[in-house]
Motif scaffolding. Structure first.
Motif, PDB file in Angstrom:
ATOM      1  N   LYS A  47      37.875 -42.974  40.837  1.00 12.40           N
ATOM      2  CA  LYS A  47      39.064 -41.823  40.827  1.00 12.40           C
ATOM      3  C   LYS A  47      38.238 -40.662  40.326  1.00 12.40           C
ATOM      4  CE  LYS A  47      43.629 -43.894  42.678  1.00 12.40           C
ATOM      5  NZ  LYS A  47      44.444 -43.940  41.810  1.00 12.40           N
ATOM      6  N   ARG A 105      36.672 -38.217  42.871  1.00 11.34           N
ATOM      7  CA  ARG A 105      37.020 -36.877  43.053  1.00 11.34           C
ATOM      8  C   ARG A 105      36.294 -35.394  42.466  1.00 11.34           C
ATOM      9  NH1 ARG A 105      41.885 -39.013  40.136  1.00 11.34           N
ATOM     10  NH2 ARG A 105      40.980 -38.552  38.507  1.00 11.34           N
ATOM     11  N   SER A 125      34.617 -37.467  50.512  1.00 10.29           N
ATOM     12  CA  SER A 125      35.945 -38.556  50.901  1.00 10.29           C
ATOM     13  C   SER A 125      35.601 -39.969  50.234  1.00 10.29           C
ATOM     14  CB  SER A 125      37.271 -38.317  51.203  1.00 10.29           C
ATOM     15  OG  SER A 125      37.987 -39.490  50.264  1.00 10.29           O
TER      16      SER A 125
END
Length: 95
Positions: A60, A64, A73
């Motif tokens: 993550k 990010r 994404s």
């Protein structure tokens, strides 16, 4: 393909092989948004990325960072690859 003017997020403690696996995922995500990518090819690249970054928390964090500079994404592409029955993944840039 669009001309990118950003640097990929990278940990310089990774080996060259590990960096290659991570960069290949960043490129695969870009392809999914820009021209499309074969679903199986994406999943193979993603599995190799997970060899470098096995923890969800670390994934993550790096994803990010990549999304903040690219606008793309990793999570969305991975979810699409897992759920679609299509051979190719084409992500909608407007989402």
């Amino acid at each position: 393909m669009e001309n990118k003017s950003y640097s990929y997020p990278m940990d310089y403690d990774w080996t060259k092989e590990e960096m290659t696996k991570v960069i290949n995922l960043w490129r695969a995500v870009e392809l999914a948004y820009e021209i499309g990518i074969n679903k199986e090819e994406f999943l193979i690249v993603y599995r190799k990325f997970k060899e470098v970054i096995p923890s969800i928390g670390e994934e993550k964090k790096w994803s990010r960072q990549f999304e903040s500079i690219s606008g793309y994404s990793v999570y969305a592409v991975h979810q699409e690859a897992k759920k679609t029955n299509k051979k190719m993944i084409f992500m909608d840039k407007s989402k």
